[in-house]
Design a protein around this motif. Structure first.
Motif, PDB file in Angstrom:
ATOM      1  N   ARG A 240     -17.219 -34.240  43.493  1.00  0.00           N
ATOM      2  CA  ARG A 240     -17.412 -32.600  43.298  1.00  0.00           C
ATOM      3  C   ARG A 240     -17.642 -31.642  44.661  1.00  0.00           C
ATOM      4  N   LEU A 241     -16.627 -31.024  45.536  1.00  0.00           N
ATOM      5  CA  LEU A 241     -17.227 -29.747  46.132  1.00  0.00           C
ATOM      6  C   LEU A 241     -19.500 -29.194  46.026  1.00  0.00           C
ATOM      7  N   PRO A 242     -18.891 -29.015  44.201  1.00  0.00           N
ATOM      8  CA  PRO A 242     -20.717 -28.161  43.407  1.00  0.00           C
ATOM      9  C   PRO A 242     -21.609 -29.292  44.741  1.00  0.00           C
ATOM     10  N   THR A 243     -21.463 -30.267  43.035  1.00  0.00           N
ATOM     11  CA  THR A 243     -22.499 -31.729  43.592  1.00  0.00           C
ATOM     12  C   THR A 243     -22.401 -31.483  44.735  1.00  0.00           C
ATOM     13  N   VAL A 244     -21.355 -32.270  46.280  1.00  0.00           N
ATOM     14  CA  VAL A 244     -21.969 -31.984  47.929  1.00  0.00           C
ATOM     15  C   VAL A 244     -23.554 -30.546  48.593  1.00  0.00           C
ATOM     16  N   SER A 246     -25.129 -28.768  46.108  1.00  0.00           N
ATOM     17  CA  SER A 246     -26.132 -28.985  45.659  1.00  0.00           C
ATOM     18  C   SER A 246     -27.030 -30.251  46.082  1.00  0.00           C
ATOM     19  N   LEU A 247     -26.471 -31.101  46.394  1.00  0.00           N
ATOM     20  CA  LEU A 247     -27.133 -32.248  47.518  1.00  0.00           C
ATOM     21  C   LEU A 247     -27.855 -31.930  47.953  1.00  0.00           C
ATOM     22  N   VAL A 248     -26.904 -30.886  49.302  1.00  0.00           N
ATOM     23  CA  VAL A 248     -27.842 -30.785  50.540  1.00  0.00           C
ATOM     24  C   VAL A 248     -28.871 -29.718  49.897  1.00  0.00           C
ATOM     25  N   ALA A 249     -28.426 -28.667  48.960  1.00  0.00           N
ATOM     26  CA  ALA A 249     -29.678 -27.958  48.529  1.00  0.00           C
ATOM     27  C   ALA A 249     -31.116 -28.278  48.352  1.00  0.00           C
ATOM     28  N   CYS A 250     -30.859 -29.527  47.762  1.00  0.00           N
ATOM     29  CA  CYS A 250     -32.484 -30.587  47.603  1.00  0.00           C
ATOM     30  C   CYS A 250     -32.785 -31.231  48.203  1.00  0.00           C
ATOM     31  N   GLY A 251     -32.075 -31.099  49.944  1.00  0.00           N
ATOM     32  CA  GLY A 251     -32.497 -31.451  50.534  1.00  0.00           C
ATOM     33  C   GLY A 251     -32.345 -33.351  50.906  1.00  0.00           C
ATOM     34  N   LEU A 252     -31.373 -33.471  50.524  1.00  0.00           N
ATOM     35  CA  LEU A 252     -31.291 -35.164  50.771  1.00  0.00           C
ATOM     36  C   LEU A 252     -30.389 -35.484  52.066  1.00  0.00           C
ATOM     37  N   GLY A 253     -30.249 -34.675  52.779  1.00  0.00           N
ATOM     38  CA  GLY A 253     -28.992 -34.332  53.797  1.00  0.00           C
ATOM     39  C   GLY A 253     -28.442 -33.116  54.369  1.00  0.00           C
ATOM     40  N   VAL A 254     -27.099 -33.489  55.008  1.00  0.00           N
ATOM     41  CA  VAL A 254     -25.982 -32.640  55.824  1.00  0.00           C
ATOM     42  C   VAL A 254     -24.831 -32.924  54.938  1.00  0.00           C
ATOM     43  N   SER A 265     -22.382 -19.722  47.395  1.00  0.00           N
ATOM     44  CA  SER A 265     -22.714 -20.706  48.146  1.00  0.00           C
ATOM     45  C   SER A 265     -24.238 -20.187  47.629  1.00  0.00           C
ATOM     46  N   HIS A 266     -24.964 -21.628  47.978  1.00  0.00           N
ATOM     47  CA  HIS A 266     -26.373 -21.974  47.248  1.00  0.00           C
ATOM     48  C   HIS A 266     -27.257 -21.106  48.432  1.00  0.00           C
ATOM     49  N   ALA A 267     -28.200 -20.619  47.019  1.00  0.00           N
ATOM     50  CA  ALA A 267     -29.527 -20.040  47.942  1.00  0.00           C
ATOM     51  C   ALA A 267     -29.934 -20.688  48.812  1.00  0.00           C
ATOM     52  N   HIS A 268     -30.090 -22.508  48.442  1.00  0.00           N
ATOM     53  CA  HIS A 268     -31.186 -23.210  49.385  1.00  0.00           C
ATOM     54  C   HIS A 268     -29.823 -23.492  50.545  1.00  0.00           C
ATOM     55  N   VAL A 269     -29.409 -23.305  50.791  1.00  0.00           N
ATOM     56  CA  VAL A 269     -28.112 -24.378  51.239  1.00  0.00           C
ATOM     57  C   VAL A 269     -27.338 -22.724  52.530  1.00  0.00           C
ATOM     58  N   ARG A 270     -27.624 -23.212  53.830  1.00  0.00           N
ATOM     59  CA  ARG A 270     -26.552 -22.671  55.146  1.00  0.00           C
ATOM     60  C   ARG A 270     -25.658 -23.118  55.756  1.00  0.00           C
TER      61      ARG A 270
END
Length: 320
Positions: A240-244, A246-254, A265-270
């Motif tokens: 799911r798109l929200p999961t992708v 969220s995982l970017v927000a966690c710093g796991l990758g782009v 948009s997530h506060a920790h994602v650009r």
């Protein structure tokens, strides 16, 4: 060579629903005996009915072989049209019964998760404003699952990602055009860039859409990276798109995601635009329906699409 089965006008008056139902039961089971048992009738009665049907049509429809009963070329044509005709009659019967009871039936609408960002709210807002009595039954799922449910009449319509591998028996209407953008963690070196060339991401860890479950989004990502000269190093997949995001927000990758994701948009994602031909890659959300005898709800949905038009891709909003 495809045969054309043309009947005189009088013949249509002589073929009844029971004959067609019996004919299809024989074709489905490949046996007069099994069909008779399932229909709670006798084999002689079934044989007489099929003889009359073949006489009316003027062609041999069923062929008895050592391995069972099979359809002749003419039989296959009649089976195709009989299946459609009986389905239409049943839908009409249900709709007439609902109308007689003062009901119009629900609109059973399936949708992929990314539709909830823009297309679904836009369509539902118009629907509920113009047909406030229309009862909605909404369900989320993967495109392949939704299309399978649509074909089996468990849904009236569904919003899916194109391309659709198997469009047999269905029609689709584009409701949203989008493109891929880059999602990076807020602390990433690229986070303050206005745009980026995809080739610069060759050494990055990627969060990707699951290839088996979401091919309509995973395949474009692989193709874009291939055109940029590299194979993405995928460290995690999600459905799911929200999961992708969220995982970017966690710093796991782009990740490469539809630009519509930025609407929540997530506060920790650009989100960053792609500064090459990758930005021209078009993503489509479409409404898929069965074209025969649409329900009242589907007709309302089609009128809604006509009224609100196709949603173009959204501009990239940097930050959050």
């Amino acid at each position: 060579m495809r045969l054309s089965l043309a009947l005189p006008a009088s013949a249509y008056m002589e073929i009844n629903n029971r004959q067609l139902t019996w004919f299809m039961a024989i074709a489905d089971t490949g046996s007069f005996r099994q069909a008779a048992e399932g229909l709670h009738t006798t084999q002689p009665a079934l044989s007489v009915a099929m003889q009359k049907l073949e006489a009316t049509v003027g062609a041999l429809l069923l062929d008895r072989t050592p391995k069972g009963v099979v359809l002749t070329p003419a039989g296959r044509i009649l089976y195709e049209h009989a299946s459609r005709a009986l389905s239409i009659i049943e839908i009409g019967r249900r709709q007439a019964a609902d109308q007689g009871a003062g009901k119009r039936g629900p609109l059973r609408l399936g949708f992929v998760g990314s539709a909830a960002y823009s297309s679904l709210p836009r369509l539902l807002s118009y629907l509920t404003s113009n047909w406030p009595d229309l009862r909605l039954e909404l369900s989320e799922g993967a495109s392949s699952t939704l299309l399978d449910r649509l074909r089996h009449e468990a849904l009236d319509a569904c919003i899916v990602r194109e391309p659709i591998k198997d469009v047999s028996g269905l029609t689709s209407h584009c409701i949203e055009l989008d493109r891929m953008v880059l999602a990076v963690p807020a602390g990433h070196p690229l986070a303050q860039h206005v745009s980026v060339k995809l080739a610069k991401l060759r050494d990055e860890a990627f969060i990707a859409f699951a290839q088996e479950s979401v091919p309509s989004l995973s395949i474009p990502v692989l193709e874009l990276c291939s055109r940029a000269g590299f194979v993405p190093r995928i460290v995690q997949e999600a459905m799911r798109l929200p999961t992708v995001v969220s995982l970017v927000a966690c710093g796991l990758g782009v990740a490469l995601v539809p630009s519509v994701a930025q609407m929540y948009s997530h506060a920790h994602v650009r989100f960053i635009d792609l500064d090459d031909d990758a930005r021209q890659t078009e993503l489509r959300l479409s409404l898929a329906i069965r074209p025969d005898a649409p329900t009242f709800g589907v007709l309302c949905l089609l009128k809604t699409i006509e009224a609100v038009g196709t949603l173009p891709s959204t501009p990239v909003i940097r930050g959050s």
